[in-house]
Design an enzyme around this catalytic site. Structure first.
Site, PDB file in Angstrom:
ATOM      1  N   SER A 115     -10.860  -2.809   2.786  1.00 15.72           N
ATOM      2  CA  SER A 115      -9.561  -2.544   3.395  1.00 15.72           C
ATOM      3  C   SER A 115      -9.652  -1.331   4.329  1.00 15.72           C
ATOM      4  CB  SER A 115      -8.567  -2.287   2.260  1.00 15.72           C
ATOM      5  OG  SER A 115      -7.763  -1.183   2.507  1.00 15.72           O
ATOM      6  N   ASP A 116      -8.622  -1.126   5.124  1.00 16.69           N
ATOM      7  CA  ASP A 116      -8.587   0.052   6.012  1.00 16.69           C
ATOM      8  C   ASP A 116      -8.292   1.343   5.262  1.00 16.69           C
ATOM      9  OD1 ASP A 116      -5.857  -1.175   5.641  1.00 16.69           O
ATOM     10  OD2 ASP A 116      -5.310   0.764   6.492  1.00 16.69           O
ATOM     11  N   VAL A 172      -2.020  -5.040   7.690  1.00 12.40           N
ATOM     12  CA  VAL A 172      -3.241  -5.842   7.592  1.00 12.40           C
ATOM     13  C   VAL A 172      -4.431  -4.957   7.973  1.00 12.40           C
ATOM     14  CG1 VAL A 172      -4.473  -7.851   8.501  1.00 12.40           C
ATOM     15  CG2 VAL A 172      -2.008  -7.979   8.053  1.00 12.40           C
ATOM     16  N   GLY A 173      -5.300  -4.729   7.001  1.00 12.84           N
ATOM     17  CA  GLY A 173      -6.407  -3.797   7.186  1.00 12.84           C
ATOM     18  C   GLY A 173      -7.263  -4.108   8.405  1.00 12.84           C
ATOM     19  N   THR A 176       0.857  -1.188   0.000  1.00 10.81           N
ATOM     20  CA  THR A 176       0.000   0.000   0.000  1.00 10.81           C
ATOM     21  C   THR A 176       0.894   1.239   0.000  1.00 10.81           C
ATOM     22  OG1 THR A 176      -1.804  -1.084   1.110  1.00 10.81           O
ATOM     23  CG2 THR A 176      -1.626   1.267   1.481  1.00 10.81           C
TER      24      THR A 176
HETATM   25  N1  ASP Z   1      -3.781  -2.142   4.330  1.00  9.36           N
HETATM   26  C1  ASP Z   1      -3.999  -2.854   3.091  1.00  9.36           C
HETATM   27  C2  ASP Z   1      -5.192  -3.731   3.222  1.00  9.36           C
HETATM   28  O1  ASP Z   1      -5.386  -4.378   4.231  1.00  9.36           O
HETATM   29  C3  ASP Z   1      -2.848  -3.693   2.667  1.00  9.36           C
HETATM   30  C4  ASP Z   1      -1.500  -3.067   2.725  1.00  9.36           C
HETATM   31  O2  ASP Z   1      -1.273  -2.134   3.496  1.00  9.36           O
HETATM   32  O3  ASP Z   1      -0.647  -3.518   1.974  1.00  9.36           O
HETATM   33  O4  ASP Z   1      -5.945  -3.851   2.287  1.00  9.36           O
END
Ligand code: ASP
Length: 280
Positions: free
Chosen positions: A184-185, A205-206, A154
């Site tokens: 996602s977050d 991890v979202g 991300t």
């Molecule tokens: N935060 C993103 C998600 O969970 C993934 C990432 O940061 O690579 O979709």
């Protein structure tokens, strides 16, 4: 004026030294280019500019090079927050546009500022965004082999402009192989948040970032008087309690910057016109 950007995570076990060097060089270049841009543009315009450059770079999992979901399609999410106006805009699970962050930017003027799925795509088409596939062969290969790309990629940017305004922008291709419909977050206030005191962009991890409300919590702590460094540290202590996997970049209204990750190594770069700081 200051800027700090991130490009997700780097994993020594899954990625080569060459990839690491390529990410260091690309982040340095984008931080420098975006700082130049910041000299003549607002914080909001600059974070969009930086995230667009990161989306266009195949090294990262956002825009071009986004991960493929369990049904073989790419769905991307991106959001933008202006710390001065306190407005948040974003797209969730949008398909076939080159730069999701630019759709978020156009949405800033609307009353309805966060759009998902088909509605987001339709809005983008009505606003002149061409149909564009962000798939690259490498991701298709990973998908076909049912291999998870170890590096989370991300992208995000937080900036402080010369008028003292803050903004945050974040864009993602998701975590890869996710269930269709997963949110996602990155287009939530847990992953991207800003006000007049502080701006934060997250990766990781979202689900963990949402559980911890990472960006909103750091910003709230700084607003209530915590020094930036302590606000970030305390929030990551809480993230550790749920064994959360995340990284964040943050900036406050005095130009202090901070970055932290719960697992090595978030890739980031900051620039203030004189000094670079780049992940190692
Ligand atoms: N935060 C993103 C998600 O969970 C993934 C990432 O940061 O690579 O979709």
């Amino acid at each position: 004026m200051k800027i700090i950007i991130h490009g997700g995570f780097f994993s020594e076990s899954d990625q080569s030294h060459d990839v690491k060097v390529a990410k260091q060089n690309s982040l340095k270049q984008i931080a420098q280019d975006s700082f130049e841009f910041l000299k003549t543009h607002s914080a909001e315009e600059t974070v969009v500019h930086a995230v667009k450059l990161l989306e266009d770079d195949l090294l990262y999992n956002a825009g071009m090079g986004s991960q493929i979901q369990s049904d073989g399609k790419i769905r991307m999410s991106a959001s933008l927050m202006n710390g001065e106006t306190q407005k948040f805009s974003g797209v969730i699970n949008i398909e076939n546009v080159k730069n999701p962050i630019e759709v978020a930017q156009v949405l800033m003027k609307e009353d309805d500022r966060v759009l998902g799925g088909n509605g987001a795509k339709q809005y983008a088409a009505e606003n002149g965004f061409a149909d564009f596939s962000t798939e690259i062969p490498q991701r298709r290969k990973e998908y076909e082999e049912k291999l998870k790309n170890g590096g989370k990629g991300t992208v995000g940017c937080v900036a402080l402009d010369q008028k003292g305004r803050l903004a945050a922008a974040t864009s993602t291709g998701g975590k890869g192989f996710e269930l269709v419909g997963r949110i996602s977050d990155s287009a939530t206030v847990a992953g991207n948040f800003a006000n007049g005191y502080c701006a934060v962009s997250c990766t990781g991890v979202g689900e963990d970032i949402v559980s911890n409300a990472t960006a909103a919590k750091i910003v709230t702590r700084v607003t209530d008087g915590f020094p930036l460094k302590n606000a970030v540290e305390k929030t990551f202590v809480e993230l550790k309690e749920i064994n959360g996997f995340a990284g964040a970049v943050a900036i406050d209204k005095n130009g202090n910057i901070a970055h932290q990750d719960s697992y090595p190594t978030m890739v980031f770069a900051s620039f203030d016109g004189e000094h670079f700081e780049i992940f190692d």
